[in-house]
Write a protein that holds these residues in place. Structure first.
Motif: not given
Length: 215
Positions: A103-106, A111, A113, A115, A150, A167
């Protein structure tokens, strides 16, 4: 979705003596920084880590949910308001059940992610003088997790986390913890985890070992 970031904390490696134990170097005591700070691929530029297993690109940011604090309030005397387990970001509304690998976040300009899960270490138990604290974290699956970076950029204390992408297929930190600590004989779940494209090398090694024990 946007989630409240309560505190962003950093620390320096220092010599600490815990409860008359032998002095050891640690950066577990973290404090919120003022204004803003650059977040690089290796973490916040002024944050330090003593051990190899606590840092690096796959563990650039340590996360812990503010929602878990209530549980520890009855176990730990004088619970701090932030960084109770040396985490960098303390966030409300996100727990291990909500956080999925990849999952990615600002976060500010950066950015980040999800892990891997955090593996609690003995320094946590030494900090609070509770011998079975690491076991309690594992048993209750409240371990927190790590993020990789990222995109680098400045982050301030006023920035919140905004979900950019989830994801698929989903694999939560909670599910990884539950399988490892509660259901380690479940071949189907272990194979599902090993086949997930998002898990990192360290996580894969852990579950490969569990899988080999079942062979």
């Amino acid at each position: 979705m946007e989630y409240k970031v309560n505190y962003i904390s950093i620390g320096k490696v220092e010599d600490v003596t815990f409860n008359n134990q032998k002095t050891k170097k640690t950066a577990i005591f973290k404090e919120p920084f003022e204004s803003k700070m650059y977040l690089s691929k290796k973490g916040f530029v002024e944050d330090q880590q003593q051990y190899k297993g606590h840092g690096g690109p796959e563990k650039a940011i340590c996360f812990y949910s503010k929602d878990n604090y209530a549980y520890w309030n009855d176990i730990i005397d004088r619970l701090p308001k932030y960084a109770i387990f040396g985490e960098n970001i303390t966030v409300s509304g996100l727990t291990e059940k909500d956080l999925n690998i990849g999952d990615t976040y600002q976060l500010g300009e950066a950015i980040i992610q999800v892990s891997c899960p955090r593996q609690p270490c003995a320094t946590i138990a030494l900090r609070y003088g509770i011998k079975d604290l690491v076991k309690r974290m594992a048993d209750n699956l409240k371990t927190g997790c790590y993020f990789r970076v990222i995109k680098e950029g400045d982050v301030s204390q006023n920035d919140n986390m905004k979900l950019l992408n989830t994801c698929k297929p989903q694999l939560s930190i909670y599910e990884l913890n539950e399988t490892r600590y509660k259901d380690s004989s479940n071949r189907e779940r272990i194979e599902y985890i090993l086949n997930h494209k998002g898990i990192n090398e360290e996580t894969r090694d852990i579950f490969n070992k569990l899988h080999k024990r079942l062979s």
